[in-house]
Design an enzyme around this catalytic site. Sequence first.
Site, PDB file in Angstrom:
ATOM      1  N   ARG A 188      24.268 -34.170  -0.692  1.00  0.00           N
ATOM      2  CA  ARG A 188      22.903 -34.666  -0.886  1.00  0.00           C
ATOM      3  C   ARG A 188      22.154 -34.752   0.441  1.00  0.00           C
ATOM      4  NH1 ARG A 188      23.527 -39.279  -5.700  1.00  0.00           N
ATOM      5  NH2 ARG A 188      23.766 -37.686  -7.314  1.00  0.00           N
ATOM      6  N   TYR A 210      19.051 -29.585  -7.468  1.00  0.00           N
ATOM      7  CA  TYR A 210      20.523 -29.585  -7.386  1.00  0.00           C
ATOM      8  C   TYR A 210      21.053 -30.717  -6.503  1.00  0.00           C
ATOM      9  CZ  TYR A 210      20.404 -26.140  -3.365  1.00  0.00           C
ATOM     10  OH  TYR A 210      20.202 -25.463  -2.207  1.00  0.00           O
ATOM     11  N   GLU A 211      22.313 -31.021  -6.678  1.00  0.00           N
ATOM     12  CA  GLU A 211      22.934 -32.217  -6.063  1.00  0.00           C
ATOM     13  C   GLU A 211      22.207 -33.495  -6.472  1.00  0.00           C
ATOM     14  OE1 GLU A 211      25.675 -31.690  -4.864  1.00  0.00           O
ATOM     15  OE2 GLU A 211      25.587 -29.568  -4.366  1.00  0.00           O
ATOM     16  N   GLY A 212      21.678 -33.523  -7.681  1.00  0.00           N
ATOM     17  CA  GLY A 212      20.992 -34.728  -8.182  1.00  0.00           C
ATOM     18  C   GLY A 212      19.488 -34.607  -8.017  1.00  0.00           C
ATOM     19  N   GLN A 223      18.182 -39.429  -7.452  1.00  0.00           N
ATOM     20  CA  GLN A 223      18.148 -40.064  -6.126  1.00  0.00           C
ATOM     21  C   GLN A 223      17.393 -41.389  -6.189  1.00  0.00           C
ATOM     22  OE1 GLN A 223      20.003 -38.503  -3.947  1.00  0.00           O
ATOM     23  NE2 GLN A 223      20.179 -36.793  -5.388  1.00  0.00           N
TER      24      GLN A 223
END
Lengths: 609, 609
Positions: free
Chosen positions: A302, A442-444, A449
């Site tokens: 992230r 992507y990655e949340g 977040q």
Amino acid sequence: MTFRAPLEDFQFVFKHLSGLPQLLALPVFAEAQFDLIDAVLEENAKFTEEVVAPTNRIGDCQPPVCQNGIVTMPVSFKQAFEHFTQGGWQGLRHPQQWGGQGLPRALATATTENLYAANVAFSLCPMLTDGVIEALLLSGTDAQKQTYIEPLVAGKWTGTMNLTESQAGSDLSMVTTRAQPQSDGTYRLFGQKIYITYGEHDLAENIIHLVLARTADAPPGVKGLSLFVVPKYLVNADGSLGQRNDVWCASLEHKLGIHSSPTAVLLFGDQKGEVGAGAIGTLVGQENRGLEYMFIMMNAARFAVGVQGIGVSEAATQKALAYARDRVQSRAIEGSAAPVAIVQHPDVQRMLSTMRALTQAARAIACAAAVADDLSVEHPDAQVRQTNKALYDYLVPVVKGFSTECSLEVSSLGVQVHGGMGFIEETGAAQFYRDARILTIYEGTTAIQSNDLVGRKTLRDGGAVALSLIAEIRHVIEQVGRTAAGAAPTQRAGFKLIAEQLSVAVDAYARAVQYVLDQAKDNIRAVYAGSVPYLMLTGYVLGGWHLARAALVCADAQGNAVDEGFARDKFATAVFYAGTILPRVQALSSAMLQGATLDDVLSRSALQQ
Amino acid sequence: MTFRAPLEDFQFVFKHLSGLPQLLALPVFAEAQFDLIDAVLEENAKFTEEVVAPTNRIGDCQPPVCQNGIVTMPVSFKQAFEHFTQGGWQGLRHPQQWGGQGLPRALATATTENLYAANVAFSLCPMLTDGVIEALLLSGTDAQKQTYIEPLVAGKWTGTMNLTESQAGSDLSMVTTRAQPQSDGTYRLFGQKIYITYGEHDLAENIIHLVLARTADAPPGVKGLSLFVVPKYLVNADGSLGQRNDVWCASLEHKLGIHSSPTAVLLFGDQKGEVGAGAIGTLVGQENRGLEYMFIMMNAARFAVGVQGIGVSEAATQKALAYARDRVQSRAIEGSAAPVAIVQHPDVQRMLSTMRALTQAARAIACAAAVADDLSVEHPDAQVRQTNKALYDYLVPVVKGFSTECSLEVSSLGVQVHGGMGFIEETGAAQFYRDARILTIYEGTTAIQSNDLVGRKTLRDGGAVALSLIAEIRHVIEQVGRTAAGAAPTQRAGFKLIAEQLSVAVDAYARAVQYVLDQAKDNIRAVYAGSVPYLMLTGYVLGGWHLARAALVCADAQGNAVDEGFARDKFATAVFYAGTILPRVQALSSAMLQGATLDDVLSRSALQQ
């Protein structure tokens, strides 16, 4: 126009804003002083500018394809990756014990930003390898460490994260990939994972997959997920490659951007390998604690994706600025004998200044966060470690969410500065616009977040980190106010504007934090309806704070040994940011405080039908 | 998910917000009453949903190519275009005298919005034909009208605008295409034009190019530009097609979006035709007044591009909403037994509501502007015509700039709502994001629109139109305040929020207008540095005003014969807009008022080096 690594800004941020001097004073970094930092930055600039940047458009135009499970990367990528491993770039921030260089993560933030700026699709491969190294270092068994870490740190093998399945995206509780224990202590995995970045490629000889899966007796939900290491090729006791494992690339996605990053559908247990049915994997840590370990990797990823946003923003800004200085069109609005370069037109200046200001603000936040990360690991004092850990944890969702949302605005403005040329693919501005669009996902996603920022990072500590940041910002506002009073006439109005706007903004930030704390219990939907505005206003305020600090440093450029031209630019950026970006904070805070009314009225509308 | 024309919203906007009833009361529109309007809208919905929308992705994936100067369009486009001409859609708003239907432009705003929503790349062709018809009707010679207008109105032939050359984009003073007068009264044109939308294609048998060029003795700059009609095929006296003219497609651009709209490089005078050297054209109006005539076409095209922004926003919103209702992921934040459709998550609601609110606000502004346009032409009272002309002229840059900038935000949110799926091209959300990106650029960038709004539309009349709008908005705020006092409890908080936020916003708008008026003389750069913020805040305020008016209508849904469900949604949209979008006005206004400080500090930075 080719990419130029923003060395001067990194050096300024490291020396004056991020707290790196405090870090370098620690015995553990006795060898890593500013001259070494500078030398690494310069070497990295050469590598990213000369070797990686030229591959960016090639990869966009010639995306890799998957044929019979084999993914062939462009030749230029293979060459660049060879340079990358030979240069030891993968190991920069990893322990010397495993062949790395043990340099600060803060420095790696700079070197990876340049890599992302040069070619974000290329650099996703090393990014994921970093994550796998980190997860195995912290949670792997000794055997796993011995087998995998050294080749990963050397860049000889690469890594992936396997979380998503078609029914399990943001919601990992729905993961169904199965893991069957074998008598020899290994497991056999069966299932299908999607969106696996660099899930298959021919840049390296082996690919080490970290895979979330579920054992037969696991509880439902995320508490039944375990983490497994599944190599593409099994590894023999002597470290040489053994049988081809039963994990296969079924297809690659056809994406809006980052074309040359192979996004794979991976099949586990398709019986095409040399090991029979089921991909052979070994358990990381304990069963059912997989998500916890994966979060280590995810947190690193992230933060890295946030830095990608900064890299893409930097590259887009440089390209637009070069075009605007070159393109002559129309006379100046105040009158000119002949047409002028469009950089002289006020609105083009507004766009370029916005791009520059957002990029530099996001960079300052990220570098300061990276130093906090280093301090949280390396500082001898437990209290300092803990304070910095809390700060870093608070900043990770901000770095990820804010920097990537900014990259959408910056890359869009980059197209706009180019006018009609921006819409033509050959120009290259459009590629940044397309590539950036995945970064907030992507990655949340930004919402994920933001929920993290609200829930785990604000509510859990009763707003402690946020309130301490607010106190620090108010301290800086006082300093700016004092400096304004004594400043030269050319700077006075600027400092006054910074003090005024940062003051209004930090008050709005404080109201937002208080709203989260007050309403969470009785009005949770109202709070979460404003979570993204909360994240964004946090980013805007923190960026304004760092730029205000930068302006203070630049007020005494000579005393602080800052180049005068650089100082003038930085001061202009700080003033511009205060005047045009900081007012967004109040707008976002105001919107957030209406959460209850809005949730109420929306709940009666037909949205959810 | 297929596109559905937003019939209910058009009907509501027409009846309650746009002033269409006043227009339909005029004798000239005696035949065009609401039942006819509704019938046309329904027929148009069927056409755009069933015939045009299915071509959208096909065109994106199979862009036309140029081979030996010939551009072949996808088969599905040819079929859709045949339906289009057979349905008489090109002639909807054009005079009955020339075979059109003479219906209000306001109605055409709706029918074209649906066309744009269904396939923006397809619909650029009719859009440009509209512009050529309008320019020839107002400035063409009798012979030109006789030759060209009827086939254009019938959709048998199509039209183009030829302005841009590689060195002459926003700055048309640099146009170099030459026109040589011939003894027979015609001209021969020589030069190269770029970015010519539908400059070559095989949808229609002839293409009528309007071309800006320069005669040998013309003065330099824009005052030496003349406008010419250059048909692809010369037209015989009986209307049949004659020789192939000397205008040729050299290549098509490879673009970020609107792939299936052929963007041509056109060569005039390449000696490949049947007419010898030089493309044969006839002069429109008088020599050296070309830009003036071209502006007629450009104004129509600018308004139309604004409507494109609304169409793309509508389509993106519908797609995202359908996905969010369908995609199940994670439990509700307030707790739920099972995972829920993501439309129930607060941030997804925030994104969808933002998309819907911006789209509907922009639509209300555009429809009201279109009615003003109709009134400015058709009303018997000269004073009414003049007032409406001034209003329409003020609104054109707002409709163009604001609606298209909104479409960037909306289409980007549309990708975000889809999560990882949004980044996969097959999903279709990414196409809106790519297609929309040209809308803020072509037919004059947002900066060009903003300069128009500041210069010709605010300063020239001393802010008269802006101030009259402000007075009207304040009147509505009073009404909303009164309604809030007497409203049902479920609506009271919403009305209060609308009144408060619209009040703050209109004050900020008033300050911005005053700043433009006050500073233009001594501080012109400072004013133009804030021109885009000025345009955007104007759009936000006007949108908020129309939505506040909508909320008032919906407060008495029964009395106003509005469907209760529709009224609830519209009210929610109005409240959401007030709470989350209107606060942007103050932020933009505040930034704008710092123009002088920012211009000063930027002038000392190295931007222009």
